[in-house]
Every structure is written in C-alpha cells, then in structure tokens.
Design an enzyme around this catalytic site. Structure first.
Site, PDB file in Angstrom:
ATOM      1  N   SER A 269      -8.327   4.152 -25.778  1.00 53.92           N
ATOM      2  CA  SER A 269      -8.009   5.241 -26.699  1.00 53.92           C
ATOM      3  C   SER A 269      -9.037   5.306 -27.828  1.00 53.92           C
ATOM      4  CB  SER A 269      -6.572   5.047 -27.195  1.00 53.92           C
ATOM      5  OG  SER A 269      -6.117   6.168 -27.890  1.00 53.92           O
TER       6      SER A 269
ATOM      7  N   ASP B 286      -1.912  13.259 -19.716  1.00 51.59           N
ATOM      8  CA  ASP B 286      -2.206  12.658 -21.025  1.00 51.59           C
ATOM      9  C   ASP B 286      -2.192  13.750 -22.092  1.00 51.59           C
ATOM     10  OD1 ASP B 286      -3.350  11.458 -23.264  1.00 51.59           O
ATOM     11  OD2 ASP B 286      -4.714  10.227 -22.073  1.00 51.59           O
TER      12      ASP B 286
ATOM     13  N   HIS C 270      -0.823   8.872 -21.750  1.00 51.76           N
ATOM     14  CA  HIS C 270      -1.899   8.199 -22.493  1.00 51.76           C
ATOM     15  C   HIS C 270      -1.808   6.668 -22.374  1.00 51.76           C
ATOM     16  CE1 HIS C 270      -5.185   8.453 -25.332  1.00 51.76           C
ATOM     17  NE2 HIS C 270      -4.595   7.610 -26.160  1.00 51.76           N
TER      18      HIS C 270
HETATM   19  C1  MLT Z   1      -8.548   9.128 -31.459  1.00 50.99           C
HETATM   20  O1  MLT Z   1      -8.214   9.526 -32.553  1.00 50.99           O
HETATM   21  O2  MLT Z   1      -9.483   8.358 -31.258  1.00 50.99           O
HETATM   22  C2  MLT Z   1      -7.727   9.622 -30.317  1.00 50.99           C
HETATM   23  O3  MLT Z   1      -6.889  10.627 -30.747  1.00 50.99           O
HETATM   24  C3  MLT Z   1      -6.968   8.547 -29.661  1.00 50.99           C
HETATM   25  C4  MLT Z   1      -6.045   7.868 -30.611  1.00 50.99           C
HETATM   26  O4  MLT Z   1      -4.919   8.317 -30.821  1.00 50.99           O
HETATM   27  O5  MLT Z   1      -6.438   6.871 -31.161  1.00 50.99           O
END
Ligand code: MLT
Length: 204
Positions: A102, A152, A183
């Site tokens: 992520s 996702d 996700h």
């Molecule tokens: C991010 O902000 O990098 C993406 O939205 C994934 C997350 O939730 O961290």
C-alpha cells in the site's frame, strides 16, 4: 529514518527492503521477509510522516490524492537513507529488492519512477501510480511484481494496469498478479510473490 536491520545468513542474496502500509511500523512486514527469503538480510524502515499519529512514507491531501512535492522530497530522503544504510551495514547497495504494501508499495514505486539504480527489483502489494507525466529512468532488467485486487476500492484495476504499462514502457519486466479481493494483503499474493522472487533471484 527509524529502522531495523537484520543481517542474513547468505550475503550473496539481495537485501529485502520492507516498507509498511499507512499506520504500520517497521515490525509489520518482517514475517513476509521470512517467507520470501529466510537467508536474506532485511532492512525494514518506518515512514517519517505522521497522519493522525499513523506513520506513512509521504503526505497525502486526501485518500488517493498524493502531495506530490512531499512525495518527491520523501523519495529522495529514502533513497539517501538507503545509500547511508548500505555503507553503515555493509550490504550491496545495488542488490536491494523492495517489498512494500500500500503506502509502502507507493514509495517503492516512486523510487523506481525517480532513480535509475535505486532498486534491483520490487514486490509491490496494492500499489498505485505514484506520479504521472514524468519520464521514467531506464529500468531495463528490473523485475517488478504487482499484487492487485480486482475489487480494491483504493486502487481501481485500471490503475494497476496503468502502472504495469508505465513500468514496461521504461523496460522493466512486470508480473501483474490478480486476487479477487480488495486492498488487503492476501496469502495467495504473498505466495505468488515468493514464487516470482525465486524465479527472478535464483538461489545462489
Ligand atoms: C496511499 O496513500 O499511499 C494510498 O492511498 C494507500 C494507503 O492508504 O496508504
């Protein structure tokens, strides 16, 4: 940057660079490293940004909307940290394979987008496209695994395809693995990433 370094038992193996998701720490992905290569050295880093107390690797303006200036700044900060860590812990700077989930996958993607020799390869679990409209460095010979979810909500399927295509245009060799989930990091994609790693970074 706050981190853990664990020296592996086989120093010819890549060093695994672990990058957690939002709200995680440098402890989170240690079990993944065990599964991928239990002989490799591990460098696990905590993101320097806090969002309501949750560590991240760069700021965002809203869900899925990145603060581009901070992303660029933090990507350089991480790359510089990797240079320093390689000297301090005496691992091969040119043999670093990122494993990110992520937000951690997004900063790993950003390293690939901005620096030619930042990573020898990367396992990106549920990454997004870090930036658009820039020329990527030549990534010839850089293998990249993308684990994506067909449902996702944070990263639509077409964005995973777009990331694959941007990396391939830069001549990276990309495997896109789909799971019929959202996700979350699934066991199926962790196992697929392990298989991909063994195929691309053969046992010494
Ligand atoms: C991010 O902000 O990098 C993406 O939205 C994934 C997350 O939730 O961290």
């Amino acid at each position: 940057m706050k981190h853990i370094f664990r020296k592996g038992t086989d120093l010819t193996k890549p060093t695994l660079l672990l990058l957690h998701g939002t709200g995680g720490t440098e402890q989170d992905l240690l079990p993944l490293a065990e599964r991928i290569d239990d002989q490799a050295s591990v460098l696990s880093v905590r993101g320097n940004v806090l969002e309501h107390g949750m560590p991240r690797f760069f700021r965002r303006l809203a869900e899925g909307v990145f603060d581009e200036e901070d992303l660029i700044f933090r990507t350089k900060e991480l790359n510089d940290f990797l240079n320093d860590a390689a000297e301090k812990y005496e691992f091969d700077r040119d043999n670093l394979v990122a494993v990110g989930y992520s937000n951690g996958a997004n900063i790993a993607g950003s390293l690939l987008f901005h620096y030619k020799n930042a990573l020898r390869g990367a396992i990106l679990h549920h990454p997004m496209v870090p930036r658009r409209g820039i020329q990527l460095p030549d990534l010839t010979g850089t293998p990249v695994f993308i684990g994506a979810g067909t449902n996702d909500p944070i990263c639509p399927a077409q964005e995973s395809e777009e990331l694959k295509s941007l990396l391939e245009t830069a001549k990276a060799s990309v495997q896109l693995h789909w799971e019929n989930f959202g996700h979350q990091l699934t066991l199926g994609e962790v196992e697929a990433a392990g298989k991909w790693y063994r195929e691309n970074f053969k046992e010494a």
